[in-house]
Design an enzyme around this catalytic site. Structure first.
Site, PDB file in Angstrom:
ATOM      1  N   SER A  32       2.453   1.715  -3.305  1.00 39.55           N
ATOM      2  CA  SER A  32       1.532   2.416  -4.004  1.00 39.55           C
ATOM      3  C   SER A  32       1.259   3.359  -4.011  1.00 39.55           C
ATOM      4  O   SER A  32       0.712   4.336  -5.060  1.00 39.55           O
ATOM      5  CB  SER A  32       0.447   1.568  -4.244  1.00 39.55           C
ATOM      6  OG  SER A  32      -0.312   1.730  -2.721  1.00 39.55           O
ATOM      7  N   TYR A  63       0.782  -1.509  -0.288  1.00 36.42           N
ATOM      8  CA  TYR A  63       0.631   0.044   0.174  1.00 36.42           C
ATOM      9  C   TYR A  63       1.087   1.598  -0.197  1.00 36.42           C
ATOM     10  O   TYR A  63       0.754   2.396  -0.928  1.00 36.42           O
ATOM     11  CB  TYR A  63      -1.332  -0.216   1.321  1.00 36.42           C
ATOM     12  CG  TYR A  63      -1.506   1.008   1.059  1.00 36.42           C
ATOM     13  CD1 TYR A  63      -2.999   1.526   0.349  1.00 36.42           C
ATOM     14  CD2 TYR A  63      -1.499   2.034   2.104  1.00 36.42           C
ATOM     15  CE1 TYR A  63      -3.791   2.536   0.558  1.00 36.42           C
ATOM     16  CE2 TYR A  63      -2.166   3.227   2.554  1.00 36.42           C
ATOM     17  CZ  TYR A  63      -3.712   3.435   1.625  1.00 36.42           C
ATOM     18  OH  TYR A  63      -4.730   3.990   1.962  1.00 36.42           O
TER      19      TYR A  63
END
Length: 268
Positions: free
Chosen positions: A169, A166
């Site tokens: 990203s 996460y």
């Protein structure tokens, strides 16, 4: 403290931002959380809004709180859905001025236990779908001299354990924002992003936290955020609306933390 009852005067917030009258905005991830709050605020500010997301029922609920929204359910991981969402929005409204890339997911995991499937899932929705939709929208935004607001995270600015893919990203979203801002600046298209801290949405629950863990997570926000609490979706939406408005006409390539000061904190 009941974090969900932090008093917010949405009408006052809207009045302080200005208006988006005459603008066409496409908001992704609009079926809940920050995307839903953004769609509703944009509508109050006079924009014509197209809203998309994977949950059809939730989209209808959000749409009922907007003024004549164009509702387009779709999964942006699916390339054909992405093309359809963009094409139908432009066809319905006759153009596009604002793109808000808000769709995103989170999953827990470290380098020891994050599978490639989880990694691919997060990058496909958090990065690849933004790249694809933006690529398709650019010709229309160049024509309107419009702008893009991406929704990143404080996780793109700072490093946190156990959310590796996460964090990666969201740092990619930040770099995407800066690069595309430089590429489109000669064509007078602005590109910015917001970096929320912990915000009261369903994101963490969908990412694997049960009710007990989520309650502890929010309580911990008293210590991890300088302002002593998590944020509300409307507080992030108001910054998105500002960046999308003419009031931010000289701002591009910015990553704006909306995180109660979390990005500035350093444990001692």
């Amino acid at each position: 403290m009941n974090f969900e009852n932090v008093p917010l005067d949405i009408d006052k917030m809207a009045a302080s931002i200005g208006n988006l009258a005459g603008k066409v905005a496409l908001v992704t991830g609009a079926s809940s959380g920050i995307g839903a709050a953004t769609a509703q605020l944009f509508s109050r500010l006079g924009a014509s809004v197209a809203i998309t997301g994977r949950n059809k029922d939730n989209l209808q609920v959000v749409g009922s709180k907007c003024n004549k929204p164009f509702i387009i359910p779709g999964d942006l991981v699916n390339e054909e859905d992405t093309k359809r969402v963009l094409n139908e929005t432009v066809k319905h409204f006759g153009g596009l001025h604002i793109l808000v890339n808000c769709a995103g997911i989170i999953e827990l995991g470290s380098i020891e236990n994050t599978s490639l499937a989880q990694y691919d899932s997060m990058f496909n929705i958090n990065v690849r779908s933004i790249y694809h939709l933006t690529m398709l929208a650019v010709p229309h935004l160049v024509k309107s001299k419009g702008n893009i607001v991406n929704v990143s995270s404080v996780n793109g600015m700072r490093s946190f354990p156990n959310v590796l893919a996460y964090c990666m990203s969201k740092s990619a979203v930040d770099q995407f924002t800066r690069c595309v801002a430089l590429e489109l600046a000669p064509k007078q298209v602005r590109v910015n992003c917001v970096n929320p801290g912990v915000t009261i949405t369903e994101l963490q629950k969908r990412g694997g936290l049960d009710e007990e863990a989520y309650t502890k997570f929010l309580e911990r926000s008293k210590e991890t955020h300088a302002l002593g609490r998590p944020g509300q979706p409307e507080e992030v939406a108001s910054v998105i609306a500002f960046l999308a408005s003419d009031a931010a006409s000289f701002i591009t390539g910015a990553t704006v933390p909306v995180d109660g000061g979390r990005h500035a904190m350093c444990p001692r």
